[in-house]
Design a protein around this motif. Structure first.
Motif, PDB file in Angstrom:
ATOM      1  N   ALA A   1       0.835  -1.199   0.000  1.00 58.79           N
ATOM      2  CA  ALA A   1       0.000   0.000   0.000  1.00 58.79           C
ATOM      3  C   ALA A   1       0.870   1.249   0.000  1.00 58.79           C
ATOM      4  CB  ALA A   1      -0.927  -0.008   1.204  1.00 58.79           C
ATOM      5  N   PHE A   2       1.576   1.486  -1.082  1.00 59.97           N
ATOM      6  CA  PHE A   2       2.405   2.681  -1.174  1.00 59.97           C
ATOM      7  C   PHE A   2       2.219   3.304  -2.551  1.00 59.97           C
ATOM      8  CE2 PHE A   2       4.930  -0.610  -3.047  1.00 59.97           C
ATOM      9  CZ  PHE A   2       5.580   0.003  -4.089  1.00 59.97           C
ATOM     10  N   GLY A   3       2.478   4.591  -2.639  1.00 63.04           N
ATOM     11  CA  GLY A   3       2.395   5.278  -3.918  1.00 63.04           C
ATOM     12  C   GLY A   3       0.971   5.356  -4.445  1.00 63.04           C
ATOM     13  N   ARG A   4       0.919   5.634  -5.738  1.00 59.45           N
ATOM     14  CA  ARG A   4      -0.382   5.758  -6.386  1.00 59.45           C
ATOM     15  C   ARG A   4      -0.882   4.395  -6.837  1.00 59.45           C
ATOM     16  NH1 ARG A   4       0.485  10.235 -10.811  1.00 59.45           N
ATOM     17  NH2 ARG A   4       1.949   8.624 -11.425  1.00 59.45           N
ATOM     18  N   GLY A   5      -2.177   4.281  -6.908  1.00 59.66           N
ATOM     19  CA  GLY A   5      -2.768   3.031  -7.358  1.00 59.66           C
ATOM     20  C   GLY A   5      -4.126   3.283  -7.976  1.00 59.66           C
ATOM     21  N   LEU A   6      -4.600   2.303  -8.693  1.00 61.45           N
ATOM     22  CA  LEU A   6      -5.949   2.317  -9.256  1.00 61.45           C
ATOM     23  C   LEU A   6      -6.560   0.961  -8.962  1.00 61.45           C
ATOM     24  CD1 LEU A   6      -8.294   3.446 -10.977  1.00 61.45           C
ATOM     25  CD2 LEU A   6      -7.106   2.506 -12.980  1.00 61.45           C
ATOM     26  N   VAL A   7      -7.700   0.973  -8.303  1.00 69.36           N
ATOM     27  CA  VAL A   7      -8.407  -0.252  -7.974  1.00 69.36           C
ATOM     28  C   VAL A   7      -9.742  -0.235  -8.698  1.00 69.36           C
ATOM     29  CG1 VAL A   7      -9.491  -1.587  -6.127  1.00 69.36           C
ATOM     30  CG2 VAL A   7      -7.318  -0.428  -5.712  1.00 69.36           C
ATOM     31  N   LEU A   8     -10.016  -1.268  -9.477  1.00 69.55           N
ATOM     32  CA  LEU A   8     -11.311  -1.439 -10.119  1.00 69.55           C
ATOM     33  C   LEU A   8     -12.082  -2.466  -9.314  1.00 69.55           C
ATOM     34  CD1 LEU A   8     -13.444  -1.198 -12.327  1.00 69.55           C
ATOM     35  CD2 LEU A   8     -12.172  -2.922 -13.624  1.00 69.55           C
ATOM     36  N   LEU A   9     -13.182  -2.039  -8.753  1.00 68.50           N
ATOM     37  CA  LEU A   9     -14.036  -2.930  -7.980  1.00 68.50           C
ATOM     38  C   LEU A   9     -15.247  -3.307  -8.811  1.00 68.50           C
ATOM     39  CD1 LEU A   9     -14.056  -1.051  -4.552  1.00 68.50           C
ATOM     40  CD2 LEU A   9     -12.799  -3.130  -5.107  1.00 68.50           C
TER      41      LEU A   9
ATOM     42  N   HIS B   1      -8.052   5.028   3.931  1.00 73.48           N
ATOM     43  CA  HIS B   1      -7.251   5.036   5.162  1.00 73.48           C
ATOM     44  C   HIS B   1      -5.893   4.354   4.962  1.00 73.48           C
ATOM     45  CE1 HIS B   1      -6.250   4.857   9.400  1.00 73.48           C
ATOM     46  NE2 HIS B   1      -6.054   3.557   9.270  1.00 73.48           N
ATOM     47  N   THR B   2      -5.879   3.201   4.307  1.00 76.31           N
ATOM     48  CA  THR B   2      -4.648   2.415   4.210  1.00 76.31           C
ATOM     49  C   THR B   2      -3.801   2.732   2.981  1.00 76.31           C
ATOM     50  OG1 THR B   2      -5.813   0.616   3.081  1.00 76.31           O
ATOM     51  CG2 THR B   2      -5.606   0.468   5.483  1.00 76.31           C
ATOM     52  N   TRP B   3      -4.415   3.269   1.936  1.00 75.99           N
ATOM     53  CA  TRP B   3      -3.699   3.516   0.677  1.00 75.99           C
ATOM     54  C   TRP B   3      -4.234   4.814   0.087  1.00 75.99           C
ATOM     55  CZ3 TRP B   3      -3.794  -0.640  -3.766  1.00 75.99           C
ATOM     56  CH2 TRP B   3      -2.705  -0.438  -4.617  1.00 75.99           C
ATOM     57  N   PRO B   4      -3.959   5.944   0.720  1.00 73.60           N
ATOM     58  CA  PRO B   4      -4.616   7.215   0.399  1.00 73.60           C
ATOM     59  C   PRO B   4      -4.378   7.755  -1.014  1.00 73.60           C
ATOM     60  CG  PRO B   4      -2.896   7.540   2.038  1.00 73.60           C
ATOM     61  CD  PRO B   4      -3.031   6.068   1.840  1.00 73.60           C
ATOM     62  N   LEU B   5      -3.318   7.342  -1.690  1.00 74.37           N
ATOM     63  CA  LEU B   5      -3.056   7.845  -3.041  1.00 74.37           C
ATOM     64  C   LEU B   5      -3.703   6.988  -4.129  1.00 74.37           C
ATOM     65  CD1 LEU B   5       0.684   8.903  -2.688  1.00 74.37           C
ATOM     66  CD2 LEU B   5      -1.365  10.335  -2.564  1.00 74.37           C
ATOM     67  N   THR B   6      -4.631   6.151  -3.739  1.00 69.11           N
ATOM     68  CA  THR B   6      -5.286   5.242  -4.678  1.00 69.11           C
ATOM     69  C   THR B   6      -6.602   5.818  -5.174  1.00 69.11           C
ATOM     70  OG1 THR B   6      -4.294   3.316  -3.655  1.00 69.11           O
ATOM     71  CG2 THR B   6      -6.276   2.940  -4.905  1.00 69.11           C
ATOM     72  N   SER B   7      -6.834   5.661  -6.459  1.00 70.86           N
ATOM     73  CA  SER B   7      -8.132   5.997  -7.058  1.00 70.86           C
ATOM     74  C   SER B   7      -8.936   4.711  -7.162  1.00 70.86           C
ATOM     75  CB  SER B   7      -7.940   6.588  -8.455  1.00 70.86           C
ATOM     76  OG  SER B   7      -7.232   7.801  -8.382  1.00 70.86           O
ATOM     77  N   VAL B   8     -10.227   4.838  -6.972  1.00 69.13           N
ATOM     78  CA  VAL B   8     -11.109   3.669  -7.014  1.00 69.13           C
ATOM     79  C   VAL B   8     -12.136   3.876  -8.110  1.00 69.13           C
ATOM     80  CG1 VAL B   8     -12.803   2.299  -5.738  1.00 69.13           C
ATOM     81  CG2 VAL B   8     -10.828   3.265  -4.539  1.00 69.13           C
ATOM     82  N   ALA B   9     -12.256   2.889  -8.985  1.00 58.82           N
ATOM     83  CA  ALA B   9     -13.326   2.847  -9.979  1.00 58.82           C
ATOM     84  C   ALA B   9     -14.249   1.717  -9.544  1.00 58.82           C
ATOM     85  CB  ALA B   9     -12.763   2.583 -11.373  1.00 58.82           C
ATOM     86  N   LEU B  10     -15.495   2.049  -9.308  1.00 59.82           N
ATOM     87  CA  LEU B  10     -16.457   1.089  -8.763  1.00 59.82           C
ATOM     88  C   LEU B  10     -17.613   0.904  -9.727  1.00 59.82           C
ATOM     89  CD1 LEU B  10     -17.752  -0.567  -6.394  1.00 59.82           C
ATOM     90  CD2 LEU B  10     -18.712   1.607  -5.611  1.00 59.82           C
ATOM     91  N   TRP B  11     -17.878  -0.334 -10.087  1.00 59.05           N
ATOM     92  CA  TRP B  11     -19.076  -0.652 -10.871  1.00 59.05           C
ATOM     93  C   TRP B  11     -20.174  -1.002  -9.886  1.00 59.05           C
ATOM     94  CZ3 TRP B  11     -22.834  -4.193 -11.184  1.00 59.05           C
ATOM     95  CH2 TRP B  11     -23.645  -4.149 -12.307  1.00 59.05           C
ATOM     96  N   TYR B  12     -21.337  -0.419 -10.081  1.00 58.70           N
ATOM     97  CA  TYR B  12     -22.483  -0.777  -9.242  1.00 58.70           C
ATOM     98  C   TYR B  12     -23.760  -0.625 -10.049  1.00 58.70           C
ATOM     99  CZ  TYR B  12     -22.786   4.304  -8.632  1.00 58.70           C
ATOM    100  OH  TYR B  12     -22.863   5.650  -8.846  1.00 58.70           O
ATOM    101  N   PRO B  13     -24.749  -1.463  -9.774  1.00 58.64           N
ATOM    102  CA  PRO B  13     -26.026  -1.356 -10.496  1.00 58.64           C
ATOM    103  C   PRO B  13     -26.854  -0.194  -9.957  1.00 58.64           C
ATOM    104  CG  PRO B  13     -26.166  -3.099  -8.883  1.00 58.64           C
ATOM    105  CD  PRO B  13     -24.749  -2.581  -8.839  1.00 58.64           C
ATOM    106  N   ILE B  14     -27.527   0.486 -10.851  1.00 59.19           N
ATOM    107  CA  ILE B  14     -28.461   1.535 -10.436  1.00 59.19           C
ATOM    108  C   ILE B  14     -29.857   0.912 -10.526  1.00 59.19           C
ATOM    109  CG2 ILE B  14     -29.391   3.818 -10.932  1.00 59.19           C
ATOM    110  CD1 ILE B  14     -26.662   4.519 -12.161  1.00 59.19           C
ATOM    111  N   ILE B  15     -30.300   0.438  -9.387  1.00 58.79           N
ATOM    112  CA  ILE B  15     -31.583  -0.263  -9.323  1.00 58.79           C
ATOM    113  C   ILE B  15     -32.684   0.676  -8.860  1.00 58.79           C
ATOM    114  CG2 ILE B  15     -32.831  -2.147  -8.178  1.00 58.79           C
ATOM    115  CD1 ILE B  15     -30.092  -3.594  -8.031  1.00 58.79           C
ATOM    116  N   ASP B  16     -32.352   1.494  -7.882  1.00 58.91           N
ATOM    117  CA  ASP B  16     -33.327   2.394  -7.275  1.00 58.91           C
ATOM    118  C   ASP B  16     -32.675   3.766  -7.137  1.00 58.91           C
ATOM    119  OD1 ASP B  16     -34.174   3.561  -4.366  1.00 58.91           O
ATOM    120  OD2 ASP B  16     -35.884   2.624  -5.384  1.00 58.91           O
ATOM    121  N   SER B  17     -33.307   4.794  -7.683  1.00 58.01           N
ATOM    122  CA  SER B  17     -32.681   6.121  -7.690  1.00 58.01           C
ATOM    123  C   SER B  17     -32.476   6.676  -6.279  1.00 58.01           C
ATOM    124  CB  SER B  17     -33.492   7.098  -8.539  1.00 58.01           C
ATOM    125  OG  SER B  17     -34.796   7.237  -8.020  1.00 58.01           O
TER     126      SER B  17
END
Length: 109
Positions: free
Chosen positions: A26-34, A57-73
């Motif tokens: 958990a160091f430096g920059r990162g990209l996590v695709l969830l 908290h653990t890897w603050p320089l990380t960007s997160v791309a999250l896929w999630y369903p839009i079921i209910d607005s």
């Protein structure tokens, strides 16, 4: 030109890997695709918020791309509000892909 000391591409259970990773990973920059499983519509936002908070908290320089369903607005709006509560540097970008009516599914973020 930039220099990359290390580049790793992992295909893993993202929740398990992120929770079990050691401090040296958990160091430096990162990209996590969830792209988590959405077996339980009632709990997926809770898990997503938990893991995003953990990453911040653990890897603050990380960007997160999250896929999630839009079921209910209203559920999605609540999720966006909870994300905003995590900090000022949150960006939500959504895309909706239209399909022929017979193939229609819910949208995704």
């Amino acid at each position: 030109r930039g220099h990359c000391a290390e580049l790793r591409l992992l295909q893993a259970d993202s929740y398990r890997w992120l929770l079990d990773m050691n401090e040296t990973e958990a160091f430096g920059r990162g990209l996590v695709l969830l792209d988590p499983p959405y077996d339980s519509v009632n709990s997926y936002h809770v898990w997503n918020l938990f893991i995003i908070k953990h990453i911040r908290h653990t890897w603050p320089l990380t960007s997160v791309a999250l896929w999630y369903p839009i079921i209910d607005s209203s559920q999605t709006e609540n999720f966006h509000t909870r994300l905003a509560e995590l900090g000022e540097d949150i960006l939500v970008a959504e895309i909706e892909v239209e399909r022929p009516h017979e193939q229609q599914q819910s949208s995704a973020g």
